[in-house]
Design a protein around this motif. Structure first.
Motif, PDB file in Angstrom:
ATOM      1  N   ILE A  96       0.837  -1.208   0.000  1.00  0.00           N
ATOM      2  CA  ILE A  96       0.000   0.000   0.000  1.00  0.00           C
ATOM      3  C   ILE A  96       0.865   1.249   0.000  1.00  0.00           C
ATOM      4  O   ILE A  96       2.083   1.183   0.147  1.00  0.00           O
ATOM      5  N   SER A  97       0.197   2.410  -0.183  1.00  0.00           N
ATOM      6  CA  SER A  97       0.814   3.720   0.038  1.00  0.00           C
ATOM      7  C   SER A  97       2.017   3.984  -0.852  1.00  0.00           C
ATOM      8  O   SER A  97       3.097   4.323  -0.368  1.00  0.00           O
ATOM      9  N   VAL A 136       4.661   0.797   1.398  1.00  0.00           N
ATOM     10  CA  VAL A 136       4.559  -0.047   2.590  1.00  0.00           C
ATOM     11  C   VAL A 136       4.283  -1.468   2.121  1.00  0.00           C
ATOM     12  O   VAL A 136       3.355  -1.694   1.355  1.00  0.00           O
ATOM     13  N   SER A 185       4.351   3.117   8.348  1.00  0.00           N
ATOM     14  CA  SER A 185       3.518   3.293   7.151  1.00  0.00           C
ATOM     15  C   SER A 185       3.516   4.730   6.669  1.00  0.00           C
ATOM     16  O   SER A 185       4.216   5.590   7.194  1.00  0.00           O
ATOM     17  N   SER A 186       2.726   4.967   5.650  1.00  0.00           N
ATOM     18  CA  SER A 186       2.379   6.288   5.140  1.00  0.00           C
ATOM     19  C   SER A 186       3.579   7.159   4.754  1.00  0.00           C
ATOM     20  O   SER A 186       3.698   8.284   5.212  1.00  0.00           O
ATOM     21  N   PRO A 187       4.483   6.683   3.886  1.00  0.00           N
ATOM     22  CA  PRO A 187       5.641   7.498   3.530  1.00  0.00           C
ATOM     23  C   PRO A 187       5.252   8.686   2.646  1.00  0.00           C
ATOM     24  O   PRO A 187       4.323   8.593   1.841  1.00  0.00           O
ATOM     25  N   THR A 228       4.634   7.445   9.291  1.00  0.00           N
ATOM     26  CA  THR A 228       3.826   7.236  10.489  1.00  0.00           C
ATOM     27  C   THR A 228       4.352   6.001  11.210  1.00  0.00           C
ATOM     28  O   THR A 228       4.432   4.928  10.613  1.00  0.00           O
ATOM     29  N   THR A 258      -1.464  10.607  10.905  1.00  0.00           N
ATOM     30  CA  THR A 258      -0.986   9.810   9.777  1.00  0.00           C
ATOM     31  C   THR A 258      -1.184  10.573   8.478  1.00  0.00           C
ATOM     32  O   THR A 258      -1.618  11.717   8.470  1.00  0.00           O
ATOM     33  N   GLU A 259      -0.838   9.929   7.372  1.00  0.00           N
ATOM     34  CA  GLU A 259      -1.043  10.482   6.033  1.00  0.00           C
ATOM     35  C   GLU A 259      -0.364  11.839   5.862  1.00  0.00           C
ATOM     36  O   GLU A 259      -0.983  12.801   5.404  1.00  0.00           O
ATOM     37  N   ARG A 268      -6.274  12.092   4.387  1.00  0.00           N
ATOM     38  CA  ARG A 268      -5.437  11.771   3.230  1.00  0.00           C
ATOM     39  C   ARG A 268      -5.139  13.007   2.376  1.00  0.00           C
ATOM     40  O   ARG A 268      -5.388  13.008   1.166  1.00  0.00           O
TER      41      ARG A 268
END
Lengths: 470, 188
Positions: free
Chosen positions: A242-243, A256, A286-288, A300, A330-331, A375
């Motif tokens: 993802i992401s 991720v 996550s969430s680069p 995150t 996040t995001e 987002r």
């Protein structure tokens, strides 16, 4: 759990013959034709072009277009082959270029019967020529030819003519190998040229898209052309991916992957397939998001007991915590000058978008409409913020102008996510669910032209739009 | 021009090697397991655990079928805790499960618990990843308060990526708002 990274073949990386311009370009655009005329022509063409697209490319890929732009330029685009051996190459160039232009909603493509003698770029530009095509309803005409070269390569030559002003807008000579892949590439270059000359906007047809294809428990990270074709795998896994996010210079993709059993952030160098672990701490990583200078990423991490945003160098060193409050932050996404980070936070009780200085400081709330806004992503030119907003029970893409703070909804949901801007900042591609299947949608930032890309057999999601090729 | 994909480079990154033993192959032999089972013939979970004792380290898994069942786990050592919408707290009805789990972990230092958080599909992918993590963290917190050591619990989140229920109704969403607990007896 195994995953296999690759170095996908990427024409941007491996070189591209530089085109020669045949004539001095002049900046100019033809005036609009009558609305009814254009609408009827475009209706006719929509049927013809879609039919040709489906029959010529026996892929399971399907592209649907809804909505048109305010102004449509009628254009005629025959591509004759000098001899039958180049017939397929010429047909491919024509169909791919027409589909590129059609997808923007800014053109109506006129049906053109084969011309005798063939209408090539060498045609004498007499007044009769411009008059004849103007009368046929074309504001613009592309005169071109495809011919073999002695060394086995193939050459596409074209010239763009404005029939309203009887002007030559210039053209290109593109010499390539004779494969279908090269025909597609030449077509995208031609469409970029035409688009830029006639609309004043840079063409984005030679850009690449990254997305994840999900099929029966397998996930593949794919890099494809802007129309979803020519897909090359960069990572295969049994676990979620993802992401996705492109580095500013277009050489790396951060994402991720759950291949090791938990979410870990990687940076993947596309030309070599080499990967770096950006973050693998306790809990979820996550969430680069890349900083505009490509040196650092915001991520995150949950290692300190709640989801917080941290800044790190690509190799994972220099970790610094950015957010302090709330349980979910996040995001993250950087402003175009790199000085602010926009992010989603629950610190106010529900998911809303906030902004904080990259060096640290007080977070300021920026979203106020509705119970769920998340987002965020900033356009490359820094002017717009796209994000996901919940309206009733539908998750839709919203776009806010960061100077005027005007906001519009540009999609309908019910489950739109992962917006990503085109490098020209004029289009947004995002994940959506169409007829129960995960697919990609693209929308102009004014919300008027919408395109969908879906696969028959697999779900596709998590798109990331690459930069302009050098 | 070369049209072939550049050679595949396999990058092996085993970053989270957690060795574990399946319950079927635990132990060095039949006899020790049988003797444990005969000692665990019914009764409360806590009294069962105290009968097992801490001194004997014969390599047999303490996660016996009887214990698992009485504690609330299935035969594979899995249990789920479900959450209300937008409520990060673990509901009181899961206290017995948490107590039994805590006792097992404290008595058996080699036993490891994985807590995998999940979220229903509403929202965005990354926000849901954080929601799932918040759920697994809540379970970890509850266990730490019962005295379990940090290094025996691993938490992570799948967000909305691995729903148990694929539909879009409230009932489906309720199935997906959960933390999955997976107990493993690490090989000594």
């Amino acid at each position: 759990m195994r995953a296999t990274p690759h170095a996908p073949y990427n024409e941007v990386m491996t070189g591209w013959p530089s085109p020669l311009c045949l004539a001095l370009p002049r900046s100019h655009s033809p005036g609009p034709s009558s609305a009814t005329h254009a609408w009827l022509i475009s209706l006719l063409m929509s049927i013809v072009v879609l039919f040709m697209t489906h029959s010529a490319f026996a892929q399971s890929l399907r592209i649907d277009i809804t909505g048109v732009g305010d102004k449509q330029i009628p254009i005629a685009l025959p591509v004759p082959a000098a001899d039958p051996a180049q017939q397929l190459f010429a047909e491919t160039v024509k169909e791919v270029a027409m589909a590129d232009l059609f997808r923007t909603g800014a053109f109506s493509l006129l049906p053109v019967a084969p011309q005798t003698p063939p209408l090539t770029e060498a045609v004498p530009q007499a007044p009769e020529l411009f008059l004849r095509w103007r009368t046929a309803g074309a504001d613009a005409l592309v005169a071109s030819s495809v011919r073999p070269l002695p060394d086995g390569r193939v050459e596409l030559r074209f010239r763009l003519l404005n029939t309203i002003k009887s002007e030559d807008l210039g053209g290109l000579v593109l010499a390539t190998a004779p494969t279908t892949l090269d025909a597609r590439r030449s077509a995208h270059r031609m469409a970029d040229f035409i688009y830029e000359k006639l609309t004043g906007e840079p063409g984005f047809f030679s850009t690449r898209l990254a997305f994840v294809r999900k099929e029966k428990g397998r996930q593949v990270l794919v890099i494809a052309d802007s129309d979803g074709e020519n897909a090359q795998p960069a990572l295969r896994s049994d676990e979620p991916i993802i992401s996705l996010t492109w580095s500013p210079d277009g050489t790396r993709l951060a994402y991720v992957s759950f291949e090791s059993g938990k979410p870990v952030v990687y940076s993947h160098e596309l030309a070599t397939g080499k990967r770096t672990v950006v973050a693998n701490y306790r809990g979820s990583n996550s969430s680069p998001a890349w900083s505009p200078d490509g040196q650092t990423l915001a991520v995150t991490l949950t290692k300190d007991g709640s989801s917080q945003i941290y800044i790190t160098r690509v190799d994972g060193t220099g970790l610094r915590r950015l957010t302090q409050s709330g349980t979910i932050n996040t995001e993250p996404t950087f402003s175009s000058d790199g000085r602010q980070v926009f992010f989603t936070s629950d610190r106010g009780g529900s998911a809303q978008i906030y902004r904080i200085p990259t060096e640290g400081g007080t977070a300021e709330r920026v979203s106020f409409n509705g119970p769920f806004n998340a987002r965020p992503v900033v356009s490359p030119d820094g002017r717009l913020l796209a994000f996901v907003s919940r309206q009733d029970s539908r998750f839709r893409i919203a776009v806010r102008n960061l100077s005027t703070n005007e906001e519009i909804l540009v999609s309908d949901g019910p489950k739109d996510d992962s917006p990503s801007f085109s490098p020209s900042s004029r289009w947004i591609i995002f994940s959506s669910r169409i007829n129960g299947r995960d697919a990609l949608s693209a929308v102009s930032t004014d919300g008027k032209v919408r395109t969908r890309i879906s696969l028959d057999t697999a779900g596709i999601r998590n798109p990331a739009w690459g930069r302009f090729p050098d | 021009m070369n049209r072939i994909l550049l050679p595949v480079s396999l990058v092996c990154l085993s970053l989270w090697g957690c060795s574990s033993v399946s319950l079927d192959q635990a132990g060095a032999g039949g006899a020790p397991i049988q003797s444990r089972e005969s000692a665990i013939s019914g009764g409360q979970a806590s009294s069962v655990l105290s009968k097992q004792g801490t001194g004997s380290d014969l390599g047999a898994s303490p996660l016996t079928p009887d214990w698992l069942k009485s504690a609330g786990y299935n035969a594979q050592g899995e249990a789920s805790i479900f959450f209300e919408f937008n409520q990060p707290q673990v509901k009181p009805e899961y206290q017995p499960l948490l107590s039994a789990t805590a006792d097992m972990l404290k008595s058996n230092p080699k036993t490891v618990l994985s807590v995998e958080g999940h979220a229903d599909e509403r929202g965005t992918v990354e926000y849901n990843l954080s929601l799932g993590q918040r759920r697994s963290d809540a379970v970890e917190q509850a266990l730490r308060l019962l005295g379990v050591r940090e290094d025996q619990i691993k938490t992570m989140s799948f967000g909305e990526e691995k729903p148990r229920s694929l539909g879009h109704t409230e009932a489906d969403y309720a199935q997906n708002r959960r933390a999955d607990l997976i107990l493993k007896a690490a090989r000594p």
